[in-house]
Design a protein around this motif. Structure first.
Motif, PDB file in Angstrom:
ATOM      1  N   PRO A 353      30.230  27.311  27.054  1.00  0.00           N
ATOM      2  CA  PRO A 353      30.228  26.361  28.170  1.00  0.00           C
ATOM      3  C   PRO A 353      30.245  27.069  29.516  1.00  0.00           C
ATOM      4  O   PRO A 353      30.254  28.303  29.613  1.00  0.00           O
ATOM      5  CB  PRO A 353      31.519  25.574  27.935  1.00  0.00           C
ATOM      6  N   LEU A 354      30.260  26.258  30.564  1.00  0.00           N
ATOM      7  CA  LEU A 354      30.423  26.789  31.909  1.00  0.00           C
ATOM      8  C   LEU A 354      31.829  27.358  32.066  1.00  0.00           C
ATOM      9  O   LEU A 354      32.779  26.867  31.445  1.00  0.00           O
ATOM     10  CB  LEU A 354      30.201  25.688  32.946  1.00  0.00           C
ATOM     11  N   PRO A 355      32.003  28.387  32.859  1.00  0.00           N
ATOM     12  CA  PRO A 355      33.339  28.982  33.017  1.00  0.00           C
ATOM     13  C   PRO A 355      34.286  28.049  33.752  1.00  0.00           C
ATOM     14  O   PRO A 355      33.893  27.345  34.696  1.00  0.00           O
ATOM     15  CB  PRO A 355      33.069  30.261  33.819  1.00  0.00           C
ATOM     16  N   THR A 356      35.534  28.040  33.322  1.00  0.00           N
ATOM     17  CA  THR A 356      36.560  27.261  34.000  1.00  0.00           C
ATOM     18  C   THR A 356      37.020  27.997  35.257  1.00  0.00           C
ATOM     19  O   THR A 356      36.564  29.101  35.561  1.00  0.00           O
ATOM     20  CB  THR A 356      37.739  27.024  33.059  1.00  0.00           C
ATOM     21  N   GLN A 357      37.959  27.376  35.967  1.00  0.00           N
ATOM     22  CA  GLN A 357      38.439  27.993  37.199  1.00  0.00           C
ATOM     23  C   GLN A 357      39.100  29.340  36.922  1.00  0.00           C
ATOM     24  O   GLN A 357      38.871  30.321  37.636  1.00  0.00           O
ATOM     25  CB  GLN A 357      39.424  27.051  37.899  1.00  0.00           C
ATOM     26  N   GLY A 358      39.919  29.408  35.880  1.00  0.00           N
ATOM     27  CA  GLY A 358      40.542  30.681  35.545  1.00  0.00           C
ATOM     28  C   GLY A 358      39.527  31.733  35.112  1.00  0.00           C
ATOM     29  O   GLY A 358      39.649  32.910  35.470  1.00  0.00           O
ATOM     30  N   GLU A 359      38.528  31.306  34.365  1.00  0.00           N
ATOM     31  CA  GLU A 359      37.488  32.247  33.950  1.00  0.00           C
ATOM     32  C   GLU A 359      36.638  32.702  35.134  1.00  0.00           C
ATOM     33  O   GLU A 359      36.212  33.856  35.196  1.00  0.00           O
ATOM     34  CB  GLU A 359      36.600  31.596  32.891  1.00  0.00           C
ATOM     35  N   ARG A 360      36.416  31.812  36.091  1.00  0.00           N
ATOM     36  CA  ARG A 360      35.676  32.220  37.296  1.00  0.00           C
ATOM     37  C   ARG A 360      36.453  33.272  38.069  1.00  0.00           C
ATOM     38  O   ARG A 360      35.877  34.222  38.609  1.00  0.00           O
ATOM     39  CB  ARG A 360      35.398  31.002  38.176  1.00  0.00           C
ATOM     40  N   ALA A 361      37.768  33.113  38.132  1.00  0.00           N
ATOM     41  CA  ALA A 361      38.573  34.123  38.819  1.00  0.00           C
ATOM     42  C   ALA A 361      38.475  35.472  38.101  1.00  0.00           C
ATOM     43  O   ALA A 361      38.371  36.530  38.746  1.00  0.00           O
ATOM     44  CB  ALA A 361      40.024  33.658  38.908  1.00  0.00           C
ATOM     45  N   ALA A 362      38.494  35.443  36.764  1.00  0.00           N
ATOM     46  CA  ALA A 362      38.373  36.692  36.015  1.00  0.00           C
ATOM     47  C   ALA A 362      36.990  37.323  36.206  1.00  0.00           C
ATOM     48  O   ALA A 362      36.859  38.538  36.339  1.00  0.00           O
ATOM     49  CB  ALA A 362      38.635  36.424  34.530  1.00  0.00           C
ATOM     50  N   ILE A 363      35.954  36.498  36.246  1.00  0.00           N
ATOM     51  CA  ILE A 363      34.594  37.016  36.456  1.00  0.00           C
ATOM     52  C   ILE A 363      34.467  37.605  37.851  1.00  0.00           C
ATOM     53  O   ILE A 363      33.860  38.666  38.051  1.00  0.00           O
ATOM     54  CB  ILE A 363      33.566  35.889  36.228  1.00  0.00           C
ATOM     55  N   LEU A 364      35.041  36.933  38.842  1.00  0.00           N
ATOM     56  CA  LEU A 364      35.018  37.469  40.203  1.00  0.00           C
ATOM     57  C   LEU A 364      35.729  38.812  40.272  1.00  0.00           C
ATOM     58  O   LEU A 364      35.295  39.729  40.978  1.00  0.00           O
ATOM     59  CB  LEU A 364      35.657  36.465  41.169  1.00  0.00           C
ATOM     60  N   ALA A 365      36.842  38.931  39.534  1.00  0.00           N
ATOM     61  CA  ALA A 365      37.566  40.207  39.541  1.00  0.00           C
ATOM     62  C   ALA A 365      36.719  41.321  38.941  1.00  0.00           C
ATOM     63  O   ALA A 365      36.753  42.464  39.405  1.00  0.00           O
ATOM     64  CB  ALA A 365      38.878  40.050  38.766  1.00  0.00           C
ATOM     65  N   VAL A 366      35.928  40.994  37.921  1.00  0.00           N
ATOM     66  CA  VAL A 366      35.055  42.009  37.316  1.00  0.00           C
ATOM     67  C   VAL A 366      34.014  42.476  38.321  1.00  0.00           C
ATOM     68  O   VAL A 366      33.779  43.677  38.503  1.00  0.00           O
ATOM     69  CB  VAL A 366      34.386  41.438  36.049  1.00  0.00           C
ATOM     70  N   HIS A 367      33.371  41.533  39.000  1.00  0.00           N
ATOM     71  CA  HIS A 367      32.298  41.893  39.925  1.00  0.00           C
ATOM     72  C   HIS A 367      32.829  42.470  41.235  1.00  0.00           C
ATOM     73  O   HIS A 367      32.095  43.169  41.933  1.00  0.00           O
ATOM     74  CB  HIS A 367      31.424  40.676  40.214  1.00  0.00           C
ATOM     75  N   ALA A 368      34.069  42.157  41.564  1.00  0.00           N
ATOM     76  CA  ALA A 368      34.647  42.706  42.783  1.00  0.00           C
ATOM     77  C   ALA A 368      35.220  44.103  42.576  1.00  0.00           C
ATOM     78  O   ALA A 368      35.628  44.751  43.545  1.00  0.00           O
ATOM     79  CB  ALA A 368      35.747  41.782  43.309  1.00  0.00           C
ATOM     80  N   GLY A 369      35.256  44.563  41.332  1.00  0.00           N
ATOM     81  CA  GLY A 369      35.763  45.901  41.070  1.00  0.00           C
ATOM     82  C   GLY A 369      34.924  46.969  41.746  1.00  0.00           C
ATOM     83  O   GLY A 369      33.692  46.934  41.709  1.00  0.00           O
ATOM     84  N   GLY A 370      35.572  47.905  42.404  1.00  0.00           N
ATOM     85  CA  GLY A 370      34.867  48.962  43.112  1.00  0.00           C
ATOM     86  C   GLY A 370      34.442  48.603  44.514  1.00  0.00           C
ATOM     87  O   GLY A 370      33.847  49.434  45.215  1.00  0.00           O
ATOM     88  N   LYS A 371      34.734  47.389  44.950  1.00  0.00           N
ATOM     89  CA  LYS A 371      34.377  46.963  46.301  1.00  0.00           C
ATOM     90  C   LYS A 371      35.645  46.855  47.148  1.00  0.00           C
ATOM     91  O   LYS A 371      36.735  46.577  46.633  1.00  0.00           O
ATOM     92  CB  LYS A 371      33.631  45.624  46.283  1.00  0.00           C
ATOM     93  N   HIS A 372      35.502  47.055  48.444  1.00  0.00           N
ATOM     94  CA  HIS A 372      36.644  47.002  49.358  1.00  0.00           C
ATOM     95  C   HIS A 372      36.801  45.573  49.866  1.00  0.00           C
ATOM     96  O   HIS A 372      35.982  45.091  50.655  1.00  0.00           O
ATOM     97  CB  HIS A 372      36.430  47.966  50.522  1.00  0.00           C
ATOM     98  N   LEU A 373      37.843  44.898  49.405  1.00  0.00           N
ATOM     99  CA  LEU A 373      38.126  43.535  49.827  1.00  0.00           C
ATOM    100  C   LEU A 373      39.239  43.530  50.861  1.00  0.00           C
ATOM    101  O   LEU A 373      40.192  44.307  50.770  1.00  0.00           O
ATOM    102  CB  LEU A 373      38.533  42.668  48.633  1.00  0.00           C
TER     103      LEU A 373
END
Length: 649
Positions: A353-373
């Motif tokens: 299915p489509l990712p839930t809110q918690g899964e979206r946060a986890a996906i964002l954390a994966v893609h934000a890895g290595g970037k300066h936030l």
């Protein structure tokens, strides 16, 4: 907002086990290129040989035929050697030799008597030997036989069902380097991982199933909207099981030659058996697995049906203990043939299915890895602000935010960068140079103020996050709502309030400007779709009663309202149209009544938008509080998937 998703993760290097060396494959026949070159050289020699021999002659000076006749008449010629092509070598009485060409096409009547009168010795020869003549005569036939033999040799190895390797499977075999992706690298989707994890257990320890008398799954088909990470999950299965992974797309089986698709299916499963235990992954299986004889797949195509029949036979025929598991992915399960989905072929159907809110946060954390936030960036808030986003959308969101930061000469990504990236993903590029006329600017401000006030006046509505009249993409203005929680069930009152929010912009135009405009086109389309589903699918119409006329099957890539797919009469369609129009008129009148009751707040918010162009939700609340509104009507919030209301051009 977008309705397609895919969970994404970053492949991390993990411990890899060295696989046993695959069995040696039969080498492709070599020498074909040299055979063609040799044949070409022989053909050139055959065509140019006689000309070269004629040009070379006997080695003496070449003289014209008329000169040769003059020397015969003068008694200077002692002997003549003539071949069947008319080439003559003349021996003079002084011992010298010359060459000439007798024009045989002219007949040269009297030449023989003239030579005899002057006592010239005449010798006849052949232009080539017997063997050379036969060779030159049969050379074209020899070349054709050689080419045919070469093609047959290639056919034994590379074209079972088509010329030049068409019958070979085009599967991409990942074996030398095992997939490094693991389940831990896929963000979210714990339920999906658990369900397909048994495939990994079977490939790792098939003897456990044999000891318990359990049959392992033969096939698992993953169903989900486009881009939900089905391929990534399949690679994770291969990585966890540490077995060869044969990947092929459904469209890679069918070619223009009849029988090629079935041949490729056979070759694919033969390859999987040689490398067992292994995983066969067929992406977009609906390309070959559509219903046979159905209009959904364009009719009964013989080649496509032969390919499907061969796939059914292969899945039913291979030994369960051989260690072969077939994974497949599709976003159109309603088009698949029933024989493909029965137990014994694809035993399990796993919904991604489509990712839930918690899964979206986890996906964002994966893609934000290595970037300066920036410190103020909260991925949880960002996940809440992106309902309906897929993994690819989230990856694109982070990338667009990073690009926006680079554009401003920074390496740190801020909240403003994510806001700009979100607008870019949802609406398109911001058209800062697209200046509106003064009357257009005021009309857009009135329109967006109507959306914002209707949403803010509702007790249970999602809070207004931002209102802007800056053009972006095809929209001239946007009212964004930030849902507090994801909803999965919508009541009738909720949907009726949603229609009022959608039509709030048009209602504001009618209240303030006295007429509507083309800016409400997108709102009307969205509201009509919601009202149609309320009447046709959800049975929320008093006239039609609790009857659902929706599709009988799951449609993940959009429905089809064509007459061929309707399951009801034209009279019922007329009733549906009347009920939809009634719902929309009622919602518009309700929104207009609320705005008339809060006209002061509507005018003040319009002026604020014209002055500042963009305001946040707190400004909308402050305007309502400042005008001391007393009328308050309970209003349900808009669903997450409809949290964006945009004014179209």
């Amino acid at each position: 907002m977008g309705t397609h998703s895919h969970p994404t993760g970053t492949a991390k290097p993990g411990p890899e086990k060295k696989a046993p060396a695959p069995p040696p494959e039969e080498p492709a026949p070599k020498g074909g290129r040299w055979l063609w070159i040799a044949g070409l050289l022989v053909l050139v020699a055959w065509l140019a040989g006689p000309m070269l021999l004629a040009a070379q002659g006997g080695g003496g000076a070449r003289v014209p035929y008329s000169d040769f006749i003059a020397r015969v008449d003068a008694g200077q010629v002692q002997a003549v050697t003539v071949d069947d092509a008319g080439a003559a070598t003349v021996t003079l009485r002084g011992g010298d030799t010359v060459d000439t060409q007798i024009p045989t096409a002219l007949g040269v009547a009297g030449l023989e008597s003239r030579l005899a009168a002057h006592r010239v010795t005449v010798t006849a020869t052949s232009s080539s030997g017997t063997f050379g003549t036969l060779l030159m005569s049969f050379l074209p036939l020899i070349l054709m036989v050689g080419v045919f033999w070469w093609l047959m040799r290639r056919g034994q190895n590379a074209f079972a069902g088509g010329m030049g390797g068409f019958g070979r499977s085009r599967a991409k075999i990942i074996e030398a380097e095992r997939p490094a992706t693991r389940f831990a690298d896929v963000a979210g989707y714990e339920g999906v991982k658990q369900e397909i994890g048994e495939v990994v257990d079977f490939l790792r320890a098939p003897e456990r199933y044999a000891a318990a008398g359990a049959k392992p799954p033969r096939g698992v088909i993953m169903v989900g909207p486009p881009g939900t990470g089905k391929t990534l999950l399949a690679r994770a299965v291969a990585g966890e099981a540490e077995v060869p992974f044969l990947s092929v797309t459904g469209s890679g089986f069918v070619e223009m030659f009849v029988g090629v698709g079935a041949s490729r299916v056979r070759d694919l499963f033969d390859e999987a058996r040689r490398r067992a235990p292994s995983i066969v992954f067929i992406d977009e299986i609906d390309a070959i697995g559509g219903r046979r004889g159905s209009i959904v797949t364009g009719g009964g195509n013989d080649e496509r049906e032969q390919t499907l029949n061969q796939l059914l036979a292969e899945m039913d025929g291979f030994d369960q203990s051989s260690g072969i598991v077939v994974l497949a992915a599709t976003n159109r399960p309603q088009t698949l043939d029933a024989a493909l989905l029965r137990p014994g072929r694809f035993d399990r159907q796993v919904t991604v299915p489509l990712p839930t809110q918690g899964e979206r946060a986890a996906i964002l954390a994966v893609h934000a890895g290595g970037k300066h936030l920036a410190p103020e960036v909260d991925l949880g808030v960002l996940a809440r602000a992106t309902p309906g986003f897929s993994g690819a959308d989230l990856a694109n969101l982070v990338n667009e935010a990073a690009i926006n930061a680079v554009r401003d000469g920074r390496t740190t990504i801020t909240v403003a960068d994510f806001d700009a990236a979100r607008d870019r993903v949802l609406l398109g590029r911001r058209e800062t140079s697209n200046a509106l006329l003064p009357q257009e600017r005021r009309a857009v401000a009135v329109h967006e103020s109507g959306h914002a006030l209707i949403a803010a006046l509702c007790e249970h509505a999602d809070p207004v996050a931002k209102v802007t009249i800056l053009p972006a993409g095809l929209t001239l203005g946007v009212t964004e709502q930030l849902p507090e929680a994801e909803r999965h069930l919508y009541s009738e009152s909720y949907l009726r309030d949603l229609l009022a929010v959608r039509l709030g912009g048009r209602a504001a135009e009618l209240v303030v400007l006295g007429e509507g405009s083309t800016g409400a086109a997108n709102d009307l389309a969205g509201a009509t779709q919601i009202a149609t589903r309320m009447v046709r699918d959800f049975g929320l119409s008093g006239r039609l009663g609790p009857v659902g006329y929706g599709s009988d099957s799951l449609v993940l890539d959009g429905g089809d309202d064509s007459p061929l797919r309707r399951g009801y009469s034209e009279h019922t369609q007329r009733l549906i149209d009347q009920e939809v129009a009634l719902l929309l008129r009622t919602a518009e009148q309700r929104a207009a009544g609320l705005l008339r009751a809060h006209r002061a707040a509507l005018d003040r918010l319009t002026g604020l938008l014209i002055e500042q162009e963009t305001v946040d939700g707190d400004a909308v609340t402050a305007v309502l509080r400042a005008t001391r509104t007393e009328a308050f009507e309970p209003f349900e919030p808009a669903p997450a998937a409809a949290g964006l209301t945009a004014t179209g051009a």
